[in-house]
Design an enzyme around this catalytic site. Structure first.
Site, PDB file in Angstrom:
ATOM      1  N   LEU A 137      58.487  -3.473 101.855  1.00  0.00           N
ATOM      2  CA  LEU A 137      59.521  -3.779 101.162  1.00  0.00           C
ATOM      3  C   LEU A 137      60.077  -2.324 100.402  1.00  0.00           C
ATOM      4  O   LEU A 137      61.235  -2.394  99.781  1.00  0.00           O
ATOM      5  CB  LEU A 137      59.218  -4.985 100.128  1.00  0.00           C
ATOM      6  CG  LEU A 137      59.000  -6.191 100.677  1.00  0.00           C
ATOM      7  CD1 LEU A 137      58.676  -7.098  99.676  1.00  0.00           C
ATOM      8  CD2 LEU A 137      59.873  -6.740 101.663  1.00  0.00           C
ATOM      9  N   SER A 165      55.815 -11.514  92.780  1.00  0.00           N
ATOM     10  CA  SER A 165      55.720 -12.231  93.767  1.00  0.00           C
ATOM     11  C   SER A 165      55.900 -13.882  93.336  1.00  0.00           C
ATOM     12  O   SER A 165      55.530 -14.212  92.432  1.00  0.00           O
ATOM     13  CB  SER A 165      54.325 -12.078  94.494  1.00  0.00           C
ATOM     14  OG  SER A 165      54.080 -13.055  95.612  1.00  0.00           O
ATOM     15  N   ASP A 176      49.608   8.166  93.122  1.00  0.00           N
ATOM     16  CA  ASP A 176      48.609   7.349  93.123  1.00  0.00           C
ATOM     17  C   ASP A 176      49.074   6.639  91.666  1.00  0.00           C
ATOM     18  O   ASP A 176      48.840   7.028  90.516  1.00  0.00           O
ATOM     19  CB  ASP A 176      47.106   7.950  92.764  1.00  0.00           C
ATOM     20  CG  ASP A 176      46.086   6.731  92.745  1.00  0.00           C
ATOM     21  OD1 ASP A 176      46.676   5.789  92.495  1.00  0.00           O
ATOM     22  OD2 ASP A 176      44.996   7.271  92.654  1.00  0.00           O
ATOM     23  N   VAL A 177      49.477   5.572  91.902  1.00  0.00           N
ATOM     24  CA  VAL A 177      49.785   4.805  90.583  1.00  0.00           C
ATOM     25  C   VAL A 177      48.763   4.132  89.476  1.00  0.00           C
ATOM     26  O   VAL A 177      49.035   3.737  88.445  1.00  0.00           O
ATOM     27  CB  VAL A 177      50.724   3.354  90.970  1.00  0.00           C
ATOM     28  CG1 VAL A 177      52.171   3.755  91.769  1.00  0.00           C
ATOM     29  CG2 VAL A 177      50.032   2.445  91.537  1.00  0.00           C
ATOM     30  N   TYR A 232      45.410 -11.509  93.185  1.00  0.00           N
ATOM     31  CA  TYR A 232      46.808 -11.289  93.676  1.00  0.00           C
ATOM     32  C   TYR A 232      47.622 -11.888  92.707  1.00  0.00           C
ATOM     33  O   TYR A 232      48.787 -11.488  92.096  1.00  0.00           O
ATOM     34  CB  TYR A 232      47.163 -11.433  94.743  1.00  0.00           C
ATOM     35  CG  TYR A 232      48.576 -11.100  95.354  1.00  0.00           C
ATOM     36  CD1 TYR A 232      48.907  -9.896  95.786  1.00  0.00           C
ATOM     37  CD2 TYR A 232      49.540 -12.074  95.623  1.00  0.00           C
ATOM     38  CE1 TYR A 232      50.153  -9.569  96.127  1.00  0.00           C
ATOM     39  CE2 TYR A 232      50.698 -11.929  95.963  1.00  0.00           C
ATOM     40  CZ  TYR A 232      51.208 -10.752  96.445  1.00  0.00           C
ATOM     41  OH  TYR A 232      52.385 -10.118  96.800  1.00  0.00           O
ATOM     42  N   LYS A 242      50.056 -10.670  90.007  1.00  0.00           N
ATOM     43  CA  LYS A 242      51.501 -10.881  89.894  1.00  0.00           C
ATOM     44  C   LYS A 242      52.185 -11.497  88.698  1.00  0.00           C
ATOM     45  O   LYS A 242      53.285 -11.368  88.232  1.00  0.00           O
ATOM     46  CB  LYS A 242      52.034 -11.463  91.051  1.00  0.00           C
ATOM     47  CG  LYS A 242      51.808 -10.504  92.396  1.00  0.00           C
ATOM     48  CD  LYS A 242      52.615  -9.181  92.264  1.00  0.00           C
ATOM     49  CE  LYS A 242      52.617  -8.556  93.722  1.00  0.00           C
ATOM     50  NZ  LYS A 242      53.247  -7.123  93.427  1.00  0.00           N
ATOM     51  N   ASP A 292      54.551   7.469  97.318  1.00  0.00           N
ATOM     52  CA  ASP A 292      53.418   6.703  98.237  1.00  0.00           C
ATOM     53  C   ASP A 292      52.226   7.518  97.917  1.00  0.00           C
ATOM     54  O   ASP A 292      52.311   8.735  97.950  1.00  0.00           O
ATOM     55  CB  ASP A 292      53.623   6.574  99.586  1.00  0.00           C
ATOM     56  CG  ASP A 292      53.177   5.215 100.028  1.00  0.00           C
ATOM     57  OD1 ASP A 292      53.538   4.198 100.374  1.00  0.00           O
ATOM     58  OD2 ASP A 292      51.813   5.313 100.191  1.00  0.00           O
TER      59      ASP A 292
END
Length: 246
Positions: A19, A141, A65-66, A154, A158, A38
């Site tokens: 995405l 999400s 690197d977030v 997850y 989210k 990325d």
């Protein structure tokens, strides 16, 4: 080629594939310069080359690197030199498994990438977007709204992004920086491609539109939220899920 984002600079994290790549491509098609960020620098470079092969030459590959504050800060500073106006917090990972059998590390990894990464993105984008304002887009999400068994980490991460979006939208509104979130449903990405046909079919029974979503449909939503078509939209959660879990 459209010009909805002409002259603007966008950052998309996790943009080497999936995405993120679709959103970077959508922004480029609308005239933006895009920093394709990325954690995998080689994959980012390959993505930028692939986009250039389509004639979308305003893509620049950047390693980020977030989970690393300095890395995010440096990305924001670099983007600011080009006039940062759009930032998408998209980078994400999966560590699926039943809660009872999941190690704490499997939970923390999701929080570090999705929640901390998005918070750092909001923080530094908010600091470096110029006086004219801009748009921050967080990728949540539909699983953050409904909760998915086998994905407690997850769904938690989210869901947290929904709260972050609303709080950041209130803080940054005085500077005309809008903060919104997109909630994708089942999309045609590498993750979905790994599902057995019967598993995919079972999940699609929950989708009123009766099909899997295409990556460009997330990109289209992101273009809307990034552009002047949504200048009075902030703190919103846009579900792009075919109606799943509505």
């Amino acid at each position: 080629m459209g010009e909805l984002l002409s002259g603007r600079t966008a950052v998309v994290t996790g943009a080497a594939r999936g995405l993120g790549y679709a959103m970077a491509r959508g922004f480029l098609q609308q005239g933006a310069h895009v920093l394709v960020a990325d954690v995998d620098k080689d994959a980012a470079a390959a993505a930028a080359e692939q986009l250039a092969a389509e004639g979308l030459t305003e893509a620049t590959a950047v390693a980020c690197d977030v989970t690393d504050e300095l890395s995010v800060a440096e990305l924001a500073e670099r983007a600011a030199r080009h006039g940062l106006t759009i930032w998408v917090n998209n980078a994400g990972i999966l560590r699926n498994g039943d809660m009872a059998g999941m190690p704490l590390s499997g939970f923390r990894a999701l929080i570090d990438v999705h929640v901390q990464g998005s918070w750092l993105g909001c923080k530094y984008a908010g600091m470096h977007i110029g006086e004219g304002g801009g748009s921050i887009i967080n990728i949540s999400s539909i699983g953050g709204k409904a909760g998915l068994a086998g994905q407690t980490n997850y769904s938690t991460a989210k869901a947290a992004i929904l709260g972050l979006t609303k709080a950041a939208a209130k803080e940054l509104a005085p500077r005309n920086i809008r903060v919104n979130t997109i909630l994708p449903g089942i999309m045609r990405t590498a993750m979905a491609e790994q599902l057995a046909p019967e598993d995919l079919a079972a999940r699609l029974t929950d989708v009123p539109l009766g099909r899997i979503g295409e990556p460009h449909e997330i990109a289209d939503a992101a273009v809307f939220l990034a552009s002047d078509m949504s200048t009075f939209v902030t703190g919103a959660a846009l579900e792009v899920s075919g109606g799943r879990f509505m």
